[in-house]
Motif scaffolding. Structure first.
Motif, PDB file in Angstrom:
ATOM      1  N   ALA A 260      40.504   8.485  29.370  1.00  0.00           N
ATOM      2  CA  ALA A 260      41.931   8.278  29.644  1.00  0.00           C
ATOM      3  C   ALA A 260      42.742   9.535  29.309  1.00  0.00           C
ATOM      4  O   ALA A 260      43.692   9.882  30.028  1.00  0.00           O
TER       5      ALA A 260
ATOM      6  N   SER B   7      50.261   5.361  23.550  1.00  0.00           N
ATOM      7  CA  SER B   7      49.948   3.938  23.350  1.00  0.00           C
ATOM      8  C   SER B   7      49.021   3.421  24.445  1.00  0.00           C
ATOM      9  O   SER B   7      48.089   2.652  24.176  1.00  0.00           O
ATOM     10  N   THR B   8      49.266   3.863  25.677  1.00  0.00           N
ATOM     11  CA  THR B   8      48.418   3.445  26.803  1.00  0.00           C
ATOM     12  C   THR B   8      46.998   3.961  26.623  1.00  0.00           C
ATOM     13  O   THR B   8      46.016   3.225  26.836  1.00  0.00           O
ATOM     14  N   ILE B   9      46.866   5.217  26.217  1.00  0.00           N
ATOM     15  CA  ILE B   9      45.541   5.806  26.012  1.00  0.00           C
ATOM     16  C   ILE B   9      44.802   5.080  24.888  1.00  0.00           C
ATOM     17  O   ILE B   9      43.614   4.763  25.014  1.00  0.00           O
ATOM     18  N   GLU B  10      45.495   4.814  23.789  1.00  0.00           N
ATOM     19  CA  GLU B  10      44.864   4.172  22.634  1.00  0.00           C
ATOM     20  C   GLU B  10      44.421   2.738  22.932  1.00  0.00           C
ATOM     21  O   GLU B  10      43.567   2.189  22.229  1.00  0.00           O
ATOM     22  N   ALA B  11      44.995   2.147  23.962  1.00  0.00           N
ATOM     23  CA  ALA B  11      44.604   0.784  24.340  1.00  0.00           C
ATOM     24  C   ALA B  11      43.375   0.775  25.243  1.00  0.00           C
ATOM     25  O   ALA B  11      42.945  -0.286  25.706  1.00  0.00           O
ATOM     26  N   SER B  12      42.775   1.953  25.466  1.00  0.00           N
ATOM     27  CA  SER B  12      41.656   2.062  26.413  1.00  0.00           C
ATOM     28  C   SER B  12      40.359   1.447  25.899  1.00  0.00           C
ATOM     29  O   SER B  12      39.462   1.150  26.682  1.00  0.00           O
TER      30      SER B  12
ATOM     31  N   LYS C 175      44.984  11.811  31.988  1.00  0.00           N
ATOM     32  CA  LYS C 175      46.410  12.059  31.752  1.00  0.00           C
ATOM     33  C   LYS C 175      46.707  13.552  31.725  1.00  0.00           C
ATOM     34  O   LYS C 175      47.675  14.029  32.328  1.00  0.00           O
TER      35      LYS C 175
ATOM     36  N   GLU D 253      54.762   6.549  24.816  1.00  0.00           N
ATOM     37  CA  GLU D 253      54.277   5.516  25.744  1.00  0.00           C
ATOM     38  C   GLU D 253      52.896   5.875  26.289  1.00  0.00           C
ATOM     39  O   GLU D 253      52.001   5.022  26.369  1.00  0.00           O
ATOM     40  N   GLU D 254      52.701   7.134  26.652  1.00  0.00           N
ATOM     41  CA  GLU D 254      51.401   7.572  27.168  1.00  0.00           C
ATOM     42  C   GLU D 254      50.325   7.472  26.097  1.00  0.00           C
ATOM     43  O   GLU D 254      49.197   7.064  26.378  1.00  0.00           O
TER      44      GLU D 254
END
Length: 441
Positions: free
Chosen positions: A408, A394-399, A412, A391-392
């Motif tokens: 990002a 995926s969030t970073i890659e969406a930056s 983290k 999940e973390e």
């Protein structure tokens, strides 16, 4: 590199053969741990070139998914000399052992193994300078530690890329069924990195099918089959194509065993593909590891062969960790630590002086973002070593942009504390040494 004194190793028990010697299981009094010892015999006055080469290769290939060399050992008996490489003992054996013993290896674990093999081989091929060509990548040379993480081993045939070592041809060393077609066609063939890529393809077939390739053919027949375009039986893997992500694995496998070595991908090309497969099963990996551990635990009474009388004085049997020792709530604690990154640590050279990693990142936050280091490779390793979750990630890659990815990731990592900051800096040193040098100069 630590040299263990004569008489240091006890309770030696023959467990197998490596590329250039016998392998024993035993106990090191100096190290205070159970070890694997690979011995190479010689005579007084001999130049132990094979031993020195493998020792130097292992010492150089110091990485998370490569079996670590703990020390060296020498034993003299008259004119006979035995040279030994001392490594951590892997109770779970090899990838071949896994498929021989476990009836149905979970897919989450299969894809994690493939990705970790790629990370290890990518380090050997594309991070080290000069790079190392392994030349004997196969399931028996992929060991599994107590957490079922990959440890690539047996550098007896390895060579530095570009070196002028002896050719590997039809009569030379190696495992026939894992050797590429060009090695049988070209006289005085000298292996390149594409040799290992082909071997990885056959290893992938073995992971997908659970079998050894060409089991009904002898070596002479295999030497005829491979150069003529034959590959392992696809019927054994086609039945799995309905499984999610397996078609992608088959496509990668077939690319890697291409007839033309120039069209085979590099391990850096394979990384995002195996990472994608591994991520698809990331939510199931904890349960998969538990399932295999439970199976091994059920076999533990038949697996333990040590007798109390054989154990050195003062040695606690519980320190000789076996899968059977990991039970109940302790297993949950251990694997929760893995998921949180407590046990994972890249085996790269430590910093010369202690540093406050969190403070260093805070002070140089803007500098690191502006330098825009190789964050993709760092993210791959942070995920593979379970420093960050799916999940973390995926969030970073969406930056968005690469600099936003760096920003990002830093936030983290810093929020997770000292341990994750230490790992980030080690990976920064590994993948973007110039950036790391600028921070510590």
């Amino acid at each position: 590199m630590q040299s263990l004194p004569p008489g240091d190793l006890e309770c030696l028990e023959l467990v197998g053969c490596g590329g250039f010697g016998l392998v024993y299981r035993g106990w090191s009094r100096t190290l205070g741990t159970e070890i694997a010892l690979k011995m190479i015999q010689g005579e007084r006055g001999d130049d132990p070139r094979d031993f020195n080469k493998e020792r130097d290769m292992m010492h150089k290939a110091n990485y998370t998914y490569v079996l670590r060399l703990l020390g060296v050992y020498e034993k003299r008996d008259g004119e006979q000399i035995e040279y030994g490489l001392v490594m951590e003992y892997m109770h779970n054996g090899s990838l071949r052992t896994l498929f021989d013993k476990v009836p149905d290896v979970p897919w989450a674990l299969r894809f994690q193994i493939l990705h970790q093999v790629v990370l290890g081989m990518n380090y050997l091929h594309h991070v080290l300078n000069p790079s190392i060509i392994h030349r004997d990548l196969k399931p028996r040379n992929v060991l599994l530690n107590k957490y079922l993480d990959v440890q690539i081993t047996d550098f007896g045939l390895a060579k530095n890329a570009g070196s002028t070592t002896t050719s590997l041809n039809q009569s030379g060393p190696g495992t026939i069924s894992y050797m590429p077609p060009e090695s049988f066609r070209v006289l005085n063939y000298k292996p390149t990195k594409k040799f290992d890529v082909y071997s990885f393809a056959i290893l992938t077939w073995s992971v997908l099918s659970g079998q050894e390739p060409y089991e009904v053919a002898d070596n002479m027949m295999i030497k005829l089959l491979i150069p003529n375009g034959s590959r392992p039986d696809m019927d054994l893997v086609k039945k799995w194509t309905s499984e999610k992500m397996v078609p992608e694995a088959i496509d990668l496998m077939m690319e890697c065993w291409s007839e033309d070595p120039e069209t085979r991908p590099s391990f850096s090309d394979c990384k995002p593909k195996t990472l994608s497969m591994s991520r698809a099963y990331a939510k199931d990996i904890y349960q998969a590891i538990q399932q295999v551990l439970d199976f091994f635990r059920s076999m533990s009474t038949s697996r333990r062969t040590s007798k109390v009388d054989d154990v050195p004085d003062g040695v606690n049997l519980s320190s000789m960790t076996d899968l059977s020792d990991i039970t109940g709530s302790f297993a949950i604690q251990v694997y929760q630590e893995i998921l949180n990154g407590v046990e994972s640590k890249p085996q790269v050279e430590p910093f010369e002086e202690p540093i406050d990693s969190g403070e260093l990142l805070r002070k140089n936050f803007a500098t690191i973002v502006h330098a825009n280091p190789d964050i993709t490779s760092i993210l791959d390793d942070l995920f593979s070593q379970k420093i960050i979750s799916q999940e973390e990630l995926s969030t970073i890659e969406a930056s968005g942009t690469s600099q936003n990815l760096v920003r990002a990731t830093l936030l983290k990592v810093m929020n997770k504390g000292r341990r994750s900051s230490d790992v980030f800096l080690q990976l920064l040193k590994l993948y973007s040494s110039s950036v790391m040098d600028s921070l510590t100069s």
